[in-house]
Scaffold this active site. Structure first.
Site, PDB file in Angstrom:
ATOM      1  CG  HIS A 167      -2.009  -1.053   1.115  1.00 36.23           C
ATOM      2  ND1 HIS A 167      -2.834  -1.387   2.179  1.00 36.23           N
ATOM      3  CD2 HIS A 167      -2.376  -1.868   0.099  1.00 36.23           C
ATOM      4  CE1 HIS A 167      -3.655  -2.354   1.807  1.00 36.23           C
ATOM      5  NE2 HIS A 167      -3.398  -2.659   0.554  1.00 36.23           N
ATOM      6  CB  CYS A 175       4.089  14.693  -9.417  1.00 37.63           C
ATOM      7  SG  CYS A 175       3.255  15.904 -10.462  1.00 37.63           S
ATOM      8  CB  CYS A 203       5.417  19.852 -12.682  1.00 35.31           C
ATOM      9  SG  CYS A 203       4.830  18.189 -12.963  1.00 35.31           S
TER      10      CYS A 203
END
Length: 448
Positions: A167, A175, A203
């Site tokens: 998990h 991102c 980014c």
């Protein structure tokens, strides 16, 4: 049919105590153990629960009193559709991360590491996102040490992974746009605490570079905790599938399930796959009947052990062999105690002796290295590197060797020792020639 063994009853019930001891011996005997864990193994680590009056969810409700969310809703991928639900999620994760940062690994975490150190752990699989396994030395799938950093997408180095994080890991963020992942820093935590996700630095850097060239700006994604929510694909799903298939092919001889309710569908399938492989590795009834008194490793293979306070559902009746009722920490401590009593040789200390001194009359030995795990090491009658000698000595034998070394210094050229001059075990394990200045051979018998 599942056999139920209560840890509490072991103090007064002889059959239960004997059965638990047999399970401990089975753990000590097996060599390819798969361990599967859930949130129950972290309950004693100091991490607050979600639902109590002073739990994490109560702290989040103080900040968002008008929001109604169930516990499962906090870990469902659909929460990102609503900005308010997403803000609650970010705040909750920030509080959870702070609690995990000050938590300490439990005896169960250290037990899994012990299995790995003793060369008995095939692999650990966990539903937990706290990353406590890595603190005891088990490299997880989210660890940077388990990834090959080259051109393109980073690949998982299967051999390096000792703990598969089904998990994800709360200690990292990724991102939502470019999928780049980063460590979860304090700056990101502070932003999450306010319910606002931070911008992705990768980014932002690409967009700024384009603007500097007078080009159109690119979309900048936001960061989110790198954990896997319900109804959400795992970013490393293909790699985990490869590891899972490889472990099945290696024919595990024991499956230990601890601290989980076995409710999640994908997790249940993984457990059933391993249980089937473990049962296939069990010795046939005919082989067991032929040598009922021979307690070798194979005769203990093929067991599926479930350790949890609550019983498994009826669907596990023909899958789980033993249900140990009680806390996982208490059970693993009992296993270690029984293991040390039944197989003390597994816990002997290996010492490396290094010769010091320049002349034959002043040569002595000092302990350069101690290793508590001697499982899998074989004593062969081969020479060692010059100036070193390895031995498996008890405290009394070590003291005797030191007395022998001191005697050798006063008599540089002693007569040839006979077998009766030292104990048989020391006679076979240690040969010291401080007077000659030659290599000290730790394993070659003296008569060679």
């Amino acid at each position: 049919m599942t056999v139920t063994l209560d840890l509490e009853a072991s103090t007064s019930d002889a059959p239960t105590r004997r059965a638990l001891s047999n399970l401990s011996l089975a753990v000590a005997k097996c060599k390819k153990i798969v361990v599967v864990t859930g949130a129950g193994i972290s309950c004693s680590c100091g991490i607050p629960d979600f639902r109590s009056s002073d739990g994490l969810y109560a702290l989040v409700k103080q900040q968002y009193p008008d929001v109604v969310m169930k516990g499962r809703d906090l870990f469902d991928a659909s929460l990102f559709r609503d900005p308010t639900s997403a803000a609650v999620f970010y705040t909750f994760i920030s509080q959870l991360k702070k609690s995990i940062d000050v938590a300490s690994p439990s005896p169960t975490h250290r037990f899994i590491k012990t299995l790995d150190s003793k060369k008995k752990l095939l692999r650990s699989y966990t539903q937990n996102i706290d990353g406590l396994e890595e603190r005891v030395g088990l490299i997880g799938t989210a660890s940077q040490d388990a990834k090959s950093h080259g051109k393109g997408k980073a690949k998982i180095k299967t051999k390096e992974v000792r703990n598969v994080q089904l998990h994800g890991d709360i200690h990292r963020v990724r991102c939502t746009f470019c999928s780049a992942d980063f460590p979860c820093t304090q700056e990101y935590l502070d932003s999450f605490l306010t319910g606002t996700p931070p911008d992705c630095p990768e980014c932002a850097a690409r967009s700024s570079a384009r603007v500097a060239r007078s080009a159109r700006a690119l979309k900048v994604g936001t960061l989110r905790p790198a954990i896997v929510l319900y109804d959400e694909p795992h970013p490393l799903g293909d790699d985990i599938g490869t590891i899972h298939s490889a472990d099945i092919a290696r024919k595990p001889d024991m499956l230990i399930i601890m601290g989980t309710s076995l409710k999640v569908h994908g997790f249940k399938k993984l457990v059933k796959d391993f249980a089937r492989a473990v049962h296939e590795s069990a010795p046939s009834p005919a082989a067991s009947a032929a040598s009922p008194l021979k307690k070798n490793a194979k005769s203990f293979a093929g067991k599926v052990i479930f350790v949890n306070k609550t019983a498994p559902g009826s669907e596990w009746d023909n899958i789980i062999d033993y249900h140990v009722v009680g806390e996982t920490d208490r059970w693993v401590e009992k296993v270690i105690d029984d293991w040390k009593k039944a197989r003390p040789a597994d816990w002997e200390v290996q010492k490396t002796l290094v010769a010091t001194g320049e002349s034959s009359t002043t040569s002595t030995f000092h302990v350069a290295k101690e290793i508590t795990n001697t499982i899998g090491l074989k004593s062969k009658g081969t020479s060692r590197n010059v100036g070193q000698a390895s031995s498996w000595l008890t405290a009394s034998e070590q003291a005797r060797s030191e007395r022998m070394t001191a005697s050798a210094r006063t008599c540089p050229r002693p007569r040839t020792r006979t077998k009766s001059s030292i104990s048989p075990s020391l006679f076979l394990r240690l040969r010291l020639h401080p007077a000659s200045g030659r290599e000290a051979d730790a394993i070659t018998p003296m008569w060679r």
